[in-house]
Design an enzyme around this catalytic site. Structure first.
Site, short mmCIF file in Angstrom:
data_model
loop_
_atom_site.label_atom_id
_atom_site.label_comp_id
_atom_site.label_asym_id
_atom_site.label_seq_id
_atom_site.Cartn_x
_atom_site.Cartn_y
_atom_site.Cartn_z
N TYR A 12 0.83 -1.22 0.00
CA TYR A 12 0.00 0.00 0.00
C TYR A 12 0.86 1.26 0.00
CZ TYR A 12 1.61 -0.32 4.73
OH TYR A 12 2.44 -0.42 5.80
N GLY A 13 2.18 1.09 0.06
CA GLY A 13 3.06 2.26 0.22
C GLY A 13 4.09 2.34 -0.88
N THR A 14 5.34 2.43 -0.47
CA THR A 14 6.43 2.68 -1.43
C THR A 14 6.74 1.48 -2.32
OG1 THR A 14 8.04 2.01 0.22
CG2 THR A 14 7.53 4.35 0.10
N LEU A 15 6.11 0.33 -2.05
CA LEU A 15 6.34 -0.85 -2.90
C LEU A 15 5.38 -0.90 -4.10
CD1 LEU A 15 7.00 -3.56 -0.17
CD2 LEU A 15 8.57 -2.97 -2.01
N GLU A 87 11.66 -3.66 4.98
CA GLU A 87 10.76 -3.08 5.99
C GLU A 87 11.31 -3.22 7.41
OE1 GLU A 87 8.82 -1.27 4.64
OE2 GLU A 87 8.42 -2.17 2.70
N1 PCA Z 1 6.36 -0.27 2.01
C1 PCA Z 1 5.43 -1.31 2.32
C2 PCA Z 1 4.96 -0.99 3.68
C3 PCA Z 1 5.14 0.48 3.81
C4 PCA Z 1 6.03 0.84 2.69
O1 PCA Z 1 6.39 1.94 2.37
C5 PCA Z 1 4.31 -1.27 1.32
O2 PCA Z 1 4.40 -0.60 0.30
O3 PCA Z 1 3.29 -1.92 1.56
#
Ligand code: PCA
Length: 166
Positions: A12-15, A87
């Site tokens: 949900y984030g930077t991935l 992470e």
């Molecule tokens: N990366 C993981 C967890 C938070 C982040 O930045 C993600 O994208 O789900």
């Protein structure tokens, strides 16, 4: 692709695609990964941006915030290990299995990363539904990796966006 078992992960984030850490999922020397579908968490979670490096944090407070939008990937154990490394699991992010709903209503149980012990003040931040890295609040990977867990916790409590250095 190795013969190890496949694992579903919800990011949900930077991935996510087009986000600063997506290359972790597409680098074949990290292992196998395949995009499955977009989806959203069945549970509501607070998703906030914190620290001077604008890192997205999904906080372990179910029922508060929004159904979070993201992407489901299938990965092998090697790739899952790499994501844990990125992470900083289990020191920084923890993870658990949550039901993710796809657009056709299918429920897919997936691993997601979340923060368990966080400064309460983060709950007064704006709750996002979906994360995108933007120019105004730019994610900064290399610098954030230098921080210890304690420095990170301290920094999370500072509201850089509103410049209220409590
Ligand atoms: N990366 C993981 C967890 C938070 C982040 O930045 C993600 O994208 O789900």
């Amino acid at each position: 692709m190795s013969t190890s078992k496949l694992i579903k992960v919800f990011v949900y984030g930077t991935l996510k695609k087009s986000e600063p850490n997506h290359h972790w999922l597409t680098t074949s020397s990290n292992g196998y990964s395949k995009f499955i579908s977009c989806g959203q968490t069945s549970e509501k979670f607070p998703l906030v941006i914190g620290t001077r490096y604008n890192i997205p944090f999904l906080l372990d407070k179910k029922g508060t915030g929004n159904n979070i939008q993201g992407e489901i990937y299938e990965v092998d154990e090697m790739m899952f290990g790499k994501l844990d490394e990125l992470e900083d699991y289990p020191t920084h992010y923890d993870r658990e299995i949550q039901d993710i709903k796809t657009s056709d209503g299918t429920i897919v149980p997936c691993w997601l990363y979340l923060i368990r012990n966080f400064p309460e003040v983060l709950l007064s931040r704006k709750f996002l539904t979906s994360y995108t890295n933007c120019k105004e609040q730019q994610y900064c990977e290399s610098d954030s990796e230098e921080m210890t867990r304690d420095e990170m916790l301290n920094d999370m409590a500072i509201d850089y966006e509103n410049k209220s250095y409590k």
